[in-house]
Design a protein around this motif. Structure first.
Motif: not given
Length: 686
Positions: A229, A278, A280, A290-292
Motif C-alpha cells: 500500500q 490508476h 490518486v 493505493q496498491q503498489y
C-alpha cells in the motif's frame, strides 16, 4: 496630496510588492493594489499599476515557509518615496471581484498584522516571518489603512496616543464598542474597515505544498512483485499534512506517480520509468492508500508530481512576452532570485529484493556418456552437476514459483550480489571400501576449486550472473569419488535426489537465499564404475605381434549389478570373470599410455594404441636374447585406469608376453591366452 503604498514582498531575500494606498479623498481613484518584484525601481518610471508587468508579480509561495514584506509609501507620481504616519493591516485573502468583501484567511492575518509601537514619519515598514500553513491555488493580499492626519505621534495598537477612547467613540461611532478601550488591534481594525481604505493586490499567486511525502507500508526488505500500500500526503514546510491540498493526480504528463529505476554505474539495464496505472485522489492533503508493486528488483524512486497546482503563476503574458512567477519544471523550495519551483514533488527511494532463488539441477555422466570412471582429484573424469540459480520475485497469486516472475534486473554489475553456494551429498552409500560421503570430491568449474567433502561450499562474485541470461546463473560442479589403485569398486549410482544445494547472498544487509531444487520421482543419475586398461598374457610366433588392448570395468560379488556396466548385462570378459569389457570406451575416458619393457630394451612398442575400443598395439622383438623369450611389459595409462592389487602406489599397469621362434617351440599355435580353452598346455610353457 495622494499617498501610495509600495509593499516589498520578501521570500527570505526581499521581493518587492507595490501596494497603492490613496488618501481618503481619492479612494475611488485607486481602489486596487498593484505590486512590484525585487527589480522594482522607484525612480525608474515603471508602471506600478499594470498587473501584467513582471516587475509587479507576486511569486509562488510554499506553505509553512517563512517570507517577509516591506511596505513603501509613494507620492502621487508613483515613484517618489513619501513619509507617512500610522499603521497598516495586511491580510491574505481568497481573491474575488469584491476586494473589500473577499474572505480573509484568518490564520495568516493573525500572524502578519503589523504592530509597531511607533512608525512616525517612515516611508518603509518591514514584516518578517510571515507564513501560511496550507496550500491555496489562488491567493492575494489586502491592505487596510487609515490616516489620522497627525504627525510625530506614538501609536498603541495602531491608534495615536493623542486619541482618547472618548475621542474615538465620538469620531468613529461605528466602532463605539470596540474603541471603548485600547487593549488590542480591534479598534484600529474597525476604523480601517469602516472609515479607512481597503486595497487588494492586482496580481494573484499560489501557495503550494512543500512536498509530497511518499511511503510504503511494511518495512525493508521490500520484495519485488509483492503488493504494498502506497501512502502519499501533501505536506507543508513543517512536515505537517497540508490540508489545503486537494484534487486528483490523474497520471497525466503534468500530474502523475511514476517509478524510475536508479541503476549503478556500469549497469547494462536500459532506463526504466513507468507511470502508475490508476488515479490518486487527495482530500485535505491525504490520498487514500493505493496498491503498489514493482515487478522486478533494484533501487527505484517512486515520484509523485503535480505541475498544475501553481498554474496561476505559470506562463503569464506581458505584451507577448511569456514569463512565470515560479521556476518551471522545478520543485525547489529554496528561492532563487526570489522564486521557488512551480512544481509539487516528493519521492521515496526503495530497494526491492528477490523473494528467493529457484534452483534446478541436472546430472550428467562424464563426457555426456552413460558412465563415469572413478577417479581422484585433478583428473578429467567426473560427472557434471549443472545448477541453474534463478532470482525470483513474488508472483502474488500462489505459494508456487512459476517461470514468469524472474528478477531480470539481477545482473552482475546491476543488482546481483556475491553469493555462497553449498552443494551437499545428503544420501550416503556403503562402497567396497568406505562410503560415498567420505570419498566424494567436487570441483567448481567457475572458481576452479576442489572440495573433498560431502558439503562443498563455493563463493561466487556477483559477475556470476551474466547480462545475456538476466536473473539466472549456471553453476557447474564436477563430482567424483576417491579411487584406490588396489581396491576396486562395484558400479554404483548417484541420483539427483541424493544431492542438495543451498545458496545465500553475502556482504549485503538483506541476504536472499534459496534451498533445494526441482526434485522429481523419476530421478536422473550418474553411474560410477571402476576401470582399468588391460592386456591378456600374450604368446607370439616370431619377433612381431599385435596385442589387443581392453578397457575393462570391475563388477564382482553379490553387490555386482551388471545392468550398471557400460555395455550392460551382456558385457563380455577377457581372462578374469570380475572384469568386463567396456565397448563404449574412447580416448576421452583415458588412454593406454606408452608401452615399454619393464626390465630391458629387447621388446619395444612400434605402434601405439588409439585409446578407442577396440584397441591394440604392435610390438617388435630384436631377437638378441634368442627364443623363447618371456618378459613383462608396462604402460603408464591414465591414472584412473591403473589397477594393481599388490601395490597401492602403482602408476603403471603390467602384462606378460612370450615370443617363440617357431610353433614347434611352443605348445600351441595361438598368440592370445584369453581363456582356459586357449591355454591347454600352459603348464609346459610357464
Amino acid at each position: 496630496m495622494i499617498k501610495k503604498f509600495l509593499l516589498k514582498y520578501k521570500f527570505f531575500s526581499f521581493i518587492q510588492i507595490l501596494l497603492l494606498l490613496p488618501s481618503l479623498s481619492y479612494a475611488q481613484h485607486f481602489a486596487n493594489i498593484t505590486h512590484a518584484n525585487e527589480d522594482f525601481n522607484t525612480t525608474g518610471g515603471l508602471d506600478v499599476v499594470d498587473p501584467n508587468n513582471p516587475v509587479n508579480s507576486l511569486y509562488t509561495q510554499v506553505s509553512g515557509q517563512s517570507f517577509g514584506v516591506t511596505y513603501v509609501s509613494l507620492d502621487s507620481d508613483k515613484q517618489t518615496l513619501l513619509k507617512i504616519e500610522g499603521s497598516i493591516i495586511l491580510e491574505l485573502i481568497k481573491p474575488n471581484s469584491n476586494c473589500k468583501k473577499a474572505s480573509t484567511l484568518k490564520d495568516l492575518t493573525k500572524q502578519i498584522v503589523l504592530k509597531p509601537t511607533s512608525n512616525a514619519g517612515t516611508s518603509r515598514l518591514r514584516i518578517d516571518n510571515l507564513s501560511y500553513p496550507s496550500a491555496l491555488k489562488k491567493a492575494a493580499f489586502r491592505v487596510r489603512y487609515y490616516d489620522f492626519n497627525v504627525s510625530n505621534e506614538k501609536y498603541n495598537y495602531g491608534i495615536p496616543n493623542s486619541k482618547t477612547p472618548a475621542d474615538l467613540q465620538n469620531e468613529y461611532p461605528k466602532c463605539l464598542q470596540v474603541c471603548a478601550s485600547i487593549k488590542d488591534w480591534s479598534c484600529y481594525k474597525c476604523i480601517t474597515e469602516q472609515y479607512g481604505e481597503t486595497n487588494c493586490s492586482r496580481d494573484s499567486f499560489s501557495i503550494r505544498p512543500a512536498e509530497f511525502a511518499v511511503d510504503l507500508n511494511g518495512s525493508a526488505p521490500y520484495i519485488g512483485g509483492r503488493k504494498y500500500q502506497i501512502d502519499i500526503n501533501a505536506s507543508n514546510d513543517k512536515k505537517v499534512i497540508d490540508t489545503g491540498y486537494f484534487g486528483t493526480i490523474n497520471q497525466s504528463a503534468d500530474k502523475n506517480v511514476s517509478t524510475k529505476l536508479s541503476t549503478p554505474l556500469g549497469c547494462s539495464i536500459s532506463s526504466y520509468s513507468k507511470v502508475m496505472s490508476h488515479d490518486v485522489n487527495f482530500t485535505s492533503g491525504e490520498a487514500q492508500q493505493q496498491q503498489y508493486s514493482y515487478n522486478n528488483i533494484g533501487t527505484v524512486n517512486i515520484i509523485a508530481t503535480d505541475n498544475n497546482w501553481s498554474l496561476v503563476d505559470i506562463d503569464k503574458n506581458n505584451n507577448g512576452t511569456i514569463y512565470s512567477d515560479c521556476i518551471k519544471d522545478s520543485a525547489k523550495n529554496t528561492p532563487v532570485n526570489g522564486k521557488v519551483g512551480c512544481m509539487i514533488q516528493g519521492s521515496k527511494t526503495v530497494t526491492f529484493f528477490p523473494l528467493t532463488f529457484r534452483n534446478t539441477l541436472t546430472i550428467q555422466d562424464s563426457h555426456a556418456n552413460s558412465f563415469t570412471y572413478l577417479a581422484n582429484q585433478n583428473s578429467s573424469q567426473a560427472a557434471k552437476l549443472t545448477f541453474t540459480y534463478t532470482a525470483i520475485i513474488d508472483d502474488n497469486t500462489s505459494a508456487t514459483i512459476d517461470d514468469n516472475n524472474i528478477a531480470t534486473n539481477y545482473i552482475g554489475n546491476c543488482f546481483a550480489k556475491d553469493i555462497n553456494t553449498t552443494v551437499s551429498l545428503v544420501k550416503n552409500q556403503a562402497l567396497n571400501w568406505g562410503d560415498t560421503q567420505t570419498r566424494v570430491w567436487m570441483y567448481d568449474t567457475n572458481t576452479t576449486s576442489y572440495v573433498g567433502e560431502s558439503n562443498a561450499s563455493f563463493t561466487h562474485s556477483k559477475l556470476f550472473f551474466l547480462p545475456n541470461t538476466p536473473g539466472e546463473a549456471k553453476h557447474e560442479v564436477l563430482i567424483n569419488f576417491d579411487r584406490n589403485v588396489s581396491m576396486p569398486d562395484n558400479p554404483f549410482q548417484i541420483f539427483k535426489n541424493d544431492l542438495n544445494v543451498s545458496l545465500i547472498e553475502y556482504n549485503t544487509t538483506y541476504p536472499v537465499s534459496g534451498n533445494d531444487f526441482n526434485r522429481i520421482l523419476n530421478d536422473s543419475n550418474a553411474t560410477f564404475v571402476y576401470a582399468r586398461s588391460h592386456a591378456s598374457r600374450q604368446r607370439f610366433v616370431g619377433k612381431d605381434g599385435d596385442i589387443p588392448i581392453y578397457y575393462e570395468v570391475f563388477c564382482s560379488g553379490r553387490t555386482c549389478d551388471k545392468s550398471l556396466l557400460p555395455s550392460g548385462s551382456t558385457s563380455k570378459i577377457t581372462d578374469d570373470p570380475r572384469w568386463f569389457i567396456n565397448a563404449k570406451h574412447t580416448s576421452d575416458f583415458g588412454i593406454l599410455g606408452t608401452v615399454t619393457q619393464k626390465f630391458g630394451f629387447s621388446v619395444k612398442e612400434v605402434k601405439a594404441g588409439t585409446g578407442n575400443h577396440p584397441d591394440k598395439i604392435k610390438i617388435h622383438y630384436n631377437e638378441k636374447n634368442g627364443y623363447p623369450y618371456k618378459t613383462t611389459m608396462e604402460n603408464n595409462a591414465s591414472l584412473w585406469l591403473i589397477y594393481n592389487p599388490f601395490d597401492v602406489n602403482a602408476t603403471k599397469n603390467e602384462f606378460e608376453v612370450e615370443l617363440i621362434g617357431t610353433t614347434k617351440q611352443g605348445a600351441g599355435s595361438f598368440t592370445d591366452l584369453n581363456n582356459a580353452s586357449n591355454i591347454t598346455n600352459r603348464r609346459t610353457m610357464w
